[in-house]
Design a protein around this motif. Structure first.
Motif, PDB file in Angstrom:
ATOM      1  N   ARG A 134      35.372 -55.842 -56.338  1.00  0.00           N
ATOM      2  CA  ARG A 134      35.461 -57.059 -57.149  1.00  0.00           C
ATOM      3  C   ARG A 134      34.916 -58.221 -56.328  1.00  0.00           C
ATOM      4  O   ARG A 134      34.519 -58.058 -55.177  1.00  0.00           O
ATOM      5  CB  ARG A 134      36.913 -57.336 -57.569  1.00  0.00           C
ATOM      6  N   VAL A 135      34.904 -59.406 -56.935  1.00  0.00           N
ATOM      7  CA  VAL A 135      34.478 -60.600 -56.215  1.00  0.00           C
ATOM      8  C   VAL A 135      35.439 -60.839 -55.059  1.00  0.00           C
ATOM      9  O   VAL A 135      36.665 -60.781 -55.228  1.00  0.00           O
ATOM     10  CB  VAL A 135      34.441 -61.829 -57.148  1.00  0.00           C
ATOM     11  N   CYS A 136      34.887 -61.103 -53.870  1.00  0.00           N
ATOM     12  CA  CYS A 136      35.711 -61.252 -52.664  1.00  0.00           C
ATOM     13  C   CYS A 136      36.393 -62.612 -52.664  1.00  0.00           C
ATOM     14  O   CYS A 136      35.786 -63.642 -52.340  1.00  0.00           O
ATOM     15  CB  CYS A 136      34.833 -61.087 -51.419  1.00  0.00           C
ATOM     16  N   HIS A 137      37.656 -62.615 -53.032  1.00  0.00           N
ATOM     17  CA  HIS A 137      38.465 -63.839 -53.055  1.00  0.00           C
ATOM     18  C   HIS A 137      39.876 -63.484 -52.620  1.00  0.00           C
ATOM     19  O   HIS A 137      40.366 -62.374 -52.880  1.00  0.00           O
ATOM     20  CB  HIS A 137      38.471 -64.460 -54.454  1.00  0.00           C
ATOM     21  N   LYS A 138      40.542 -64.412 -51.968  1.00  0.00           N
ATOM     22  CA  LYS A 138      41.864 -64.127 -51.420  1.00  0.00           C
ATOM     23  C   LYS A 138      42.854 -63.714 -52.492  1.00  0.00           C
ATOM     24  O   LYS A 138      43.673 -62.818 -52.285  1.00  0.00           O
ATOM     25  CB  LYS A 138      42.392 -65.349 -50.658  1.00  0.00           C
ATOM     26  N   THR A 139      42.807 -64.360 -53.663  1.00  0.00           N
ATOM     27  CA  THR A 139      43.752 -64.030 -54.725  1.00  0.00           C
ATOM     28  C   THR A 139      43.526 -62.627 -55.278  1.00  0.00           C
ATOM     29  O   THR A 139      44.445 -62.042 -55.855  1.00  0.00           O
ATOM     30  CB  THR A 139      43.641 -65.059 -55.867  1.00  0.00           C
ATOM     31  N   ASN A 140      42.316 -62.092 -55.120  1.00  0.00           N
ATOM     32  CA  ASN A 140      42.052 -60.720 -55.555  1.00  0.00           C
ATOM     33  C   ASN A 140      42.567 -59.700 -54.536  1.00  0.00           C
ATOM     34  O   ASN A 140      43.024 -58.627 -54.904  1.00  0.00           O
ATOM     35  CB  ASN A 140      40.553 -60.512 -55.772  1.00  0.00           C
ATOM     36  N   ILE A 141      42.462 -60.062 -53.257  1.00  0.00           N
ATOM     37  CA  ILE A 141      42.918 -59.155 -52.201  1.00  0.00           C
ATOM     38  C   ILE A 141      44.436 -59.200 -52.039  1.00  0.00           C
ATOM     39  O   ILE A 141      45.092 -58.169 -51.870  1.00  0.00           O
ATOM     40  CB  ILE A 141      42.247 -59.513 -50.863  1.00  0.00           C
ATOM     41  N   PHE A 142      45.009 -60.399 -52.076  1.00  0.00           N
ATOM     42  CA  PHE A 142      46.452 -60.590 -51.914  1.00  0.00           C
ATOM     43  C   PHE A 142      47.010 -61.244 -53.177  1.00  0.00           C
ATOM     44  O   PHE A 142      47.244 -62.469 -53.215  1.00  0.00           O
ATOM     45  CB  PHE A 142      46.748 -61.453 -50.686  1.00  0.00           C
ATOM     46  N   PRO A 143      47.199 -60.458 -54.244  1.00  0.00           N
ATOM     47  CA  PRO A 143      47.537 -61.036 -55.553  1.00  0.00           C
ATOM     48  C   PRO A 143      48.991 -61.467 -55.721  1.00  0.00           C
ATOM     49  O   PRO A 143      49.319 -62.147 -56.685  1.00  0.00           O
ATOM     50  CB  PRO A 143      47.206 -59.888 -56.523  1.00  0.00           C
ATOM     51  N   SER A 144      49.862 -61.088 -54.804  1.00  0.00           N
ATOM     52  CA  SER A 144      51.286 -61.385 -54.982  1.00  0.00           C
ATOM     53  C   SER A 144      51.547 -62.892 -54.964  1.00  0.00           C
ATOM     54  O   SER A 144      51.128 -63.588 -54.029  1.00  0.00           O
ATOM     55  CB  SER A 144      52.103 -60.707 -53.875  1.00  0.00           C
ATOM     56  N   PRO A 145      52.254 -63.428 -55.965  1.00  0.00           N
ATOM     57  CA  PRO A 145      52.592 -64.868 -55.964  1.00  0.00           C
ATOM     58  C   PRO A 145      53.513 -65.258 -54.810  1.00  0.00           C
ATOM     59  O   PRO A 145      53.527 -66.410 -54.382  1.00  0.00           O
ATOM     60  CB  PRO A 145      53.276 -65.074 -57.321  1.00  0.00           C
ATOM     61  N   VAL A 146      54.284 -64.291 -54.308  1.00  0.00           N
ATOM     62  CA  VAL A 146      55.154 -64.565 -53.158  1.00  0.00           C
ATOM     63  C   VAL A 146      54.319 -64.929 -51.945  1.00  0.00           C
ATOM     64  O   VAL A 146      54.684 -65.830 -51.165  1.00  0.00           O
ATOM     65  CB  VAL A 146      56.051 -63.346 -52.866  1.00  0.00           C
ATOM     66  N   LEU A 147      53.189 -64.246 -51.777  1.00  0.00           N
ATOM     67  CA  LEU A 147      52.307 -64.531 -50.647  1.00  0.00           C
ATOM     68  C   LEU A 147      51.698 -65.925 -50.759  1.00  0.00           C
ATOM     69  O   LEU A 147      51.493 -66.587 -49.737  1.00  0.00           O
ATOM     70  CB  LEU A 147      51.195 -63.475 -50.571  1.00  0.00           C
ATOM     71  N   MET A 148      51.425 -66.362 -51.960  1.00  0.00           N
ATOM     72  CA  MET A 148      50.891 -67.712 -52.155  1.00  0.00           C
ATOM     73  C   MET A 148      51.920 -68.762 -51.738  1.00  0.00           C
ATOM     74  O   MET A 148      51.583 -69.754 -51.086  1.00  0.00           O
ATOM     75  CB  MET A 148      50.495 -67.915 -53.612  1.00  0.00           C
ATOM     76  N   LYS A 149      53.186 -68.532 -52.107  1.00  0.00           N
ATOM     77  CA  LYS A 149      54.245 -69.456 -51.716  1.00  0.00           C
ATOM     78  C   LYS A 149      54.442 -69.434 -50.202  1.00  0.00           C
ATOM     79  O   LYS A 149      54.650 -70.477 -49.572  1.00  0.00           O
ATOM     80  CB  LYS A 149      55.553 -69.093 -52.424  1.00  0.00           C
ATOM     81  N   LYS A 150      54.381 -68.227 -49.629  1.00  0.00           N
ATOM     82  CA  LYS A 150      54.518 -68.105 -48.182  1.00  0.00           C
ATOM     83  C   LYS A 150      53.423 -68.865 -47.459  1.00  0.00           C
ATOM     84  O   LYS A 150      53.678 -69.583 -46.469  1.00  0.00           O
ATOM     85  CB  LYS A 150      54.490 -66.625 -47.795  1.00  0.00           C
ATOM     86  N   SER A 151      52.183 -68.754 -47.946  1.00  0.00           N
ATOM     87  CA  SER A 151      51.054 -69.458 -47.339  1.00  0.00           C
ATOM     88  C   SER A 151      51.230 -70.971 -47.441  1.00  0.00           C
ATOM     89  O   SER A 151      50.935 -71.700 -46.488  1.00  0.00           O
ATOM     90  CB  SER A 151      49.742 -69.042 -48.021  1.00  0.00           C
ATOM     91  N   SER A 152      51.734 -71.445 -48.580  1.00  0.00           N
ATOM     92  CA  SER A 152      51.958 -72.885 -48.760  1.00  0.00           C
ATOM     93  C   SER A 152      52.992 -73.408 -47.773  1.00  0.00           C
ATOM     94  O   SER A 152      52.835 -74.491 -47.195  1.00  0.00           O
ATOM     95  CB  SER A 152      52.411 -73.170 -50.197  1.00  0.00           C
ATOM     96  N   ILE A 153      54.060 -72.622 -47.561  1.00  0.00           N
ATOM     97  CA  ILE A 153      55.107 -73.041 -46.628  1.00  0.00           C
ATOM     98  C   ILE A 153      54.564 -73.088 -45.197  1.00  0.00           C
ATOM     99  O   ILE A 153      54.790 -74.059 -44.461  1.00  0.00           O
ATOM    100  CB  ILE A 153      56.319 -72.090 -46.719  1.00  0.00           C
TER     101      ILE A 153
END
Length: 270
Positions: A134-153
């Protein structure tokens, strides 16, 4: 071009001065980051699909180097503070060994903040997940919303720590500069440039909002907004490094002029 800034220097100056060791690490780190981010940007812009296994490697190293930049800048601000405010202790505190250990800690910190994303993905996704294309994007590789919150913190924590370091060193150097020391004033200006550089680097953490602003306020297409964001927020802060510790530094400037004169003499001789 960045390598040219320190290629004419005497190796003794490069390898025996903690400031220049941190500077060279920052330059090399930014070169890797810019190269990888250009690859990702072009693939994303052209909607080019690659395997997740290859994309994951590119994404991880891009984020490693992205996290390294503000941490390295914060360390350079501390070195600047020690050199101006604690000059008698500078040679004891800022040794070559401690500088190399510090660079190692920078990499450990950045990798420890990104690698959990990979481990969570390996634990939650099927085994053939990394064989998809697929298109190489972080949300495609690491789709979990928990990981997005973790990255924001984690990004918020980095933001607070680095900015606190920048402000603390700036104001301490500002008070020292009242003694009208030329070096103190120059160090204070360096810290200001560091602050601006970190500010641009930290805008990576609010990328969706900035792209949306460009799309709505300036009537740019989505891809044009991405391109403008990439140039201003990725390329510009990395291009400041050679200016802050390259052209503005007397030692670098002296050797750079000497090297340029040699090049002109050789060219005229031909």
């Amino acid at each position: 071009m960045k390598l040219k800034l320190f290629s004419p220097l005497d190796p003794q100056i490069l390898y025996l001065n903690p400031r220049y060791i941190l500077f060279i690490h920052l330059i090399l780190n930014d070169m890797i980051q810019v190269m990888l981010s250009i690859i990702l940007f072009l693939m994303s812009y052209n909607r080019h699909k690659i395997r997740f296994s290859i994309c994951c490697i590119i994404i991880l190293f891009t984020h490693f180097t992205s996290e390294n930049t503000p941490l390295n800048v914060g360390c350079m601000s501390i070195e600047c503070y020690i050199a101006v405010c604690l000059p008698l202790h500078h040679s004891r505190i800022c040794t070559i060994k401690k500088t190399l250990i510090l660079i190692g800690l920078i990499w450990v910190t950045s990798t420890s903040s990104v690698l959990p994303d990979l481990f969570v993905t390996l634990a939650t996704q099927p085994l053939d997940f990394f064989h998809y294309s697929r298109v190489c994007h972080k949300t495609n590789i690491f789709p979990s919303p928990v990981l997005m919150k973790k990255s924001s913190i984690i990004h918020s924590v980095f933001l607070v720590i680095v900015w606190f370091t920048i402000f603390y060193t700036y104001f301490r150097i500002l008070f020292t500069a009242r003694a009208a020391s030329k070096d103190s004033k120059k160090a204070r200006n360096t810290i200001i440039l560091h602050g601006f550089q970190v500010l641009l680097c930290m805008t990576t953490y609010v990328r969706p909002q900035l792209v949306d602003v460009g799309h709505r306020w300036f009537l740019l297409s989505y891809f044009d907004s991405l391109f403008a964001y990439y140039i201003i927020m990725h390329i510009l802060p990395r291009s400041l490094s050679p200016i802050i510790y390259g052209v503005r530094d007397e030692t670098f400037r002296k050797f750079l002029k000497k090297n340029m004169c040699k090049c002109r003499f050789t060219k005229n001789k031909r």
